[in-house]
Design a protein around this motif. Sequence first.
Motif, PDB file in Angstrom:
ATOM      1  N   TRP A  12       0.831  -1.209   0.000  1.00  0.00           N
ATOM      2  CA  TRP A  12       0.000   0.000   0.000  1.00  0.00           C
ATOM      3  C   TRP A  12       0.866   1.258   0.000  1.00  0.00           C
ATOM      4  CZ3 TRP A  12      -4.875   1.010  -0.981  1.00  0.00           C
ATOM      5  CH2 TRP A  12      -5.438   2.212  -0.570  1.00  0.00           C
ATOM      6  N   THR A  13       1.944   1.240   0.782  1.00  0.00           N
ATOM      7  CA  THR A  13       2.844   2.389   0.845  1.00  0.00           C
ATOM      8  C   THR A  13       3.523   2.625  -0.494  1.00  0.00           C
ATOM      9  OG1 THR A  13       3.250   1.985   3.198  1.00  0.00           O
ATOM     10  CG2 THR A  13       4.832   3.379   2.020  1.00  0.00           C
ATOM     11  N   LYS A  14       3.979   1.540  -1.123  1.00  0.00           N
ATOM     12  CA  LYS A  14       4.637   1.675  -2.425  1.00  0.00           C
ATOM     13  C   LYS A  14       3.648   2.144  -3.495  1.00  0.00           C
ATOM     14  CE  LYS A  14       8.230  -1.774  -1.581  1.00  0.00           C
ATOM     15  NZ  LYS A  14       8.805  -3.093  -2.000  1.00  0.00           N
ATOM     16  N   PHE A  15       2.401   1.661  -3.382  1.00  0.00           N
ATOM     17  CA  PHE A  15       1.393   2.048  -4.363  1.00  0.00           C
ATOM     18  C   PHE A  15       1.139   3.556  -4.322  1.00  0.00           C
ATOM     19  CE2 PHE A  15      -3.076   2.879  -5.464  1.00  0.00           C
ATOM     20  CZ  PHE A  15      -3.097   2.381  -6.757  1.00  0.00           C
ATOM     21  N   TRP A  16       1.124   4.117  -3.125  1.00  0.00           N
ATOM     22  CA  TRP A  16       0.843   5.543  -2.971  1.00  0.00           C
ATOM     23  C   TRP A  16       2.114   6.382  -2.921  1.00  0.00           C
ATOM     24  CZ3 TRP A  16      -3.509   7.355  -4.298  1.00  0.00           C
ATOM     25  CH2 TRP A  16      -4.680   6.616  -4.115  1.00  0.00           C
ATOM     26  N   ALA A  17       3.165   5.880  -3.476  1.00  0.00           N
ATOM     27  CA  ALA A  17       4.426   6.624  -3.474  1.00  0.00           C
ATOM     28  C   ALA A  17       4.258   7.937  -4.234  1.00  0.00           C
ATOM     29  CB  ALA A  17       5.533   5.787  -4.115  1.00  0.00           C
ATOM     30  N   PRO A  18       4.596   9.061  -3.620  1.00  0.00           N
ATOM     31  CA  PRO A  18       4.456  10.360  -4.312  1.00  0.00           C
ATOM     32  C   PRO A  18       5.254  10.426  -5.607  1.00  0.00           C
ATOM     33  CG  PRO A  18       4.845  10.669  -1.964  1.00  0.00           C
ATOM     34  CD  PRO A  18       5.059   9.215  -2.239  1.00  0.00           C
ATOM     35  N   SER A  19       6.332   9.667  -5.692  1.00  0.00           N
ATOM     36  CA  SER A  19       7.146   9.692  -6.903  1.00  0.00           C
ATOM     37  C   SER A  19       6.386   9.169  -8.115  1.00  0.00           C
ATOM     38  CB  SER A  19       8.418   8.867  -6.701  1.00  0.00           C
ATOM     39  OG  SER A  19       8.093   7.517  -6.375  1.00  0.00           O
ATOM     40  N   PHE A  20       5.345   8.368  -7.877  1.00  0.00           N
ATOM     41  CA  PHE A  20       4.526   7.855  -8.980  1.00  0.00           C
ATOM     42  C   PHE A  20       3.363   8.792  -9.295  1.00  0.00           C
ATOM     43  CE2 PHE A  20       0.764   5.574 -10.464  1.00  0.00           C
ATOM     44  CZ  PHE A  20       1.257   4.966 -11.608  1.00  0.00           C
ATOM     45  N   TRP A  21       2.680   9.268  -8.255  1.00  0.00           N
ATOM     46  CA  TRP A  21       1.433  10.005  -8.442  1.00  0.00           C
ATOM     47  C   TRP A  21       1.628  11.500  -8.630  1.00  0.00           C
ATOM     48  CZ3 TRP A  21      -2.982   7.542  -9.367  1.00  0.00           C
ATOM     49  CH2 TRP A  21      -3.095   6.218  -8.961  1.00  0.00           C
ATOM     50  N   LEU A  22       2.742  12.046  -8.154  1.00  0.00           N
ATOM     51  CA  LEU A  22       2.899  13.494  -8.113  1.00  0.00           C
ATOM     52  C   LEU A  22       4.185  13.933  -8.809  1.00  0.00           C
ATOM     53  CD1 LEU A  22       1.893  14.008  -4.372  1.00  0.00           C
ATOM     54  CD2 LEU A  22       0.417  14.253  -6.381  1.00  0.00           C
ATOM     55  N   PRO A  23       4.248  15.198  -9.199  1.00  0.00           N
ATOM     56  CA  PRO A  23       5.477  15.714  -9.812  1.00  0.00           C
ATOM     57  C   PRO A  23       6.657  15.648  -8.834  1.00  0.00           C
ATOM     58  CG  PRO A  23       3.626  17.209 -10.166  1.00  0.00           C
ATOM     59  CD  PRO A  23       3.183  16.202  -9.158  1.00  0.00           C
ATOM     60  N   PRO A  24       7.864  15.748  -9.340  1.00  0.00           N
ATOM     61  CA  PRO A  24       9.044  15.717  -8.459  1.00  0.00           C
ATOM     62  C   PRO A  24       8.973  16.809  -7.384  1.00  0.00           C
ATOM     63  CG  PRO A  24       9.693  15.499 -10.760  1.00  0.00           C
ATOM     64  CD  PRO A  24       8.232  15.818 -10.764  1.00  0.00           C
ATOM     65  N   ASN A  25       9.473  16.440  -6.196  1.00  0.00           N
ATOM     66  CA  ASN A  25       9.556  17.364  -5.051  1.00  0.00           C
ATOM     67  C   ASN A  25       8.186  17.743  -4.486  1.00  0.00           C
ATOM     68  OD1 ASN A  25      12.409  17.485  -5.402  1.00  0.00           O
ATOM     69  ND2 ASN A  25      12.138  19.054  -6.986  1.00  0.00           N
ATOM     70  N   ILE A  26       7.148  17.013  -4.862  1.00  0.00           N
ATOM     71  CA  ILE A  26       5.806  17.230  -4.304  1.00  0.00           C
ATOM     72  C   ILE A  26       5.409  15.966  -3.536  1.00  0.00           C
ATOM     73  CG2 ILE A  26       3.371  17.654  -4.794  1.00  0.00           C
ATOM     74  CD1 ILE A  26       5.089  20.050  -5.373  1.00  0.00           C
ATOM     75  N   THR A  27       4.893  16.137  -2.329  1.00  0.00           N
ATOM     76  CA  THR A  27       4.443  15.004  -1.521  1.00  0.00           C
ATOM     77  C   THR A  27       2.969  15.177  -1.195  1.00  0.00           C
ATOM     78  OG1 THR A  27       5.000  16.075   0.583  1.00  0.00           O
ATOM     79  CG2 THR A  27       6.757  14.827  -0.515  1.00  0.00           C
TER      80      THR A  27
END
Length: 370
Positions: A12-27
Motif C-alpha cells: 500500500w505504501t509503495k502504491f501511494w508513493a508520491p514519486s509515482f502520483w505526483l510531480p518531483p519534489n511534491i508530496t
Amino acid sequence: MSIIVQYASNVWTKFWAPSFWLPPNITWSDFKDTETVVYPKFQEICYPVAYSILVVFIRLIIERYIFLPWGVSKGLKPTKKKIIQNVLLEETYLKNAGSLSHHQVIGLAKQLDWNIKQVQRWICYRKQQNKPSALVKLTESGWRFTYYSFAVCYGIWALWDKPWFWNIDECWTDYPHQTVSWDIRLYYVFQLSCYWSMLFSQFVDVKRKDFLEMFIHHLTTILLIIFSYTCNLIRGGSLVLIIHDFSDVFMEAAKMFKYIKWQRGCDVCFGLFFIVWTVTRLIIFPGYLIKNFWLTAPNFMPMFPAYNGLKYLVVVLFLLHIMWTYFILKILQRAVLSGKTEKDSRSSSSEASATEENSDNPASSVRLRK
C-alpha cells in the motif's frame, strides 16, 4: 498473520508513493487545503461505486415510467410474436444453433408437410425470440439519451466560466496547486457514478457486437477519471469527459427514432451524429487535447509516471474512436449501396435475421432518397 499485514502495508505504501502520483519534489502533505486552494480527496472518488446503485435505480424509473409507455404508444409491442410450438423444428434448431442449411429446410418441410416458406418463417421468428425486442432497445437508448443530454448540459454549465475551457494551456497553470470547485467535483462524481453503472450493467443489457470495445472504453474512462482526480489533473480530465458526450446524444436519438420507425428523424439525427463525431472525436480530441497533453504540457510542468499513464489512456480512447469510425463508414457504405437500389435494408422478412445484428446502429437503416 502479522507478516501478511506487514506485506500488505508495504504494498500500500509503495502504491501511494508520491514519486509515482505526483510531480518531483511534491508530496501528499502538499495536498492539504489552504484558504485559496481546495485539493481533491481520493476518498471522494470512491463514493461513486456506491452511487452507481442509485444511478441504476434512477435508470429503471426513467426506462419504466417514461420510455416504456412512450414506446408502447408508438406501437411497439411489449411481448414478442408467439411461434407455433413444434418439437421437431425446435430440436433441429437447437442442434444446429439456429443455422440450418437449405437442404435441411427442405427435409423439414417434407417431414412436416409444410412448404419451404413456412419453415423459413418459423426459423426467422424463432431467432427473434432470442433477441431483445425493439421496445427493450428503445428504453435502453432512452436512458442513455437522458444521461448524455444531462451530462452535456451540466458539463457546459460547470465549465463555461472556467478559464481552461477556453484556453487549454490553463490546465497546467500553477499545477499541482489548483483549487477544485464544488461544481467540477460534482461533475466528476456524477460521471464516474454513471460509468461504473454502465460497466456493471453492460453484462445484463442488450448484447452489442462491440461488447469488448465498449468494456475497454468504460474501463479506460474510469481509470482516466480516477487517475486525473487523484493527481489533481481534473482540468484536462473534464475536457476529455465533455468532448466525448456531444455525439452520443444524437446517436441515441437516432436509435430511438429508428425503433419507432420514424425514418426521417433517424436520418437527420444520424447525420448530425456523424458530423459531431467527426468534429469532436476525430479533430478536436486528437488535434487539440491529445496534442496539448503530449507536446505542450511538458513545457509547463515536469512529467511523472501517473501523468504518462494518463497520456496513454487518452490514446487508447482515440484508437477506439478510429475503430468505431471504420465501422460507421462501412455502415454508411451499405446505406449508399442500398439507396442506389432504392431498397430499405429492413424491407423483406427473409433479410430480417441477417440484418438484425446491425439494427442497433441507425446507420444500417439509412436510405438515400432521390
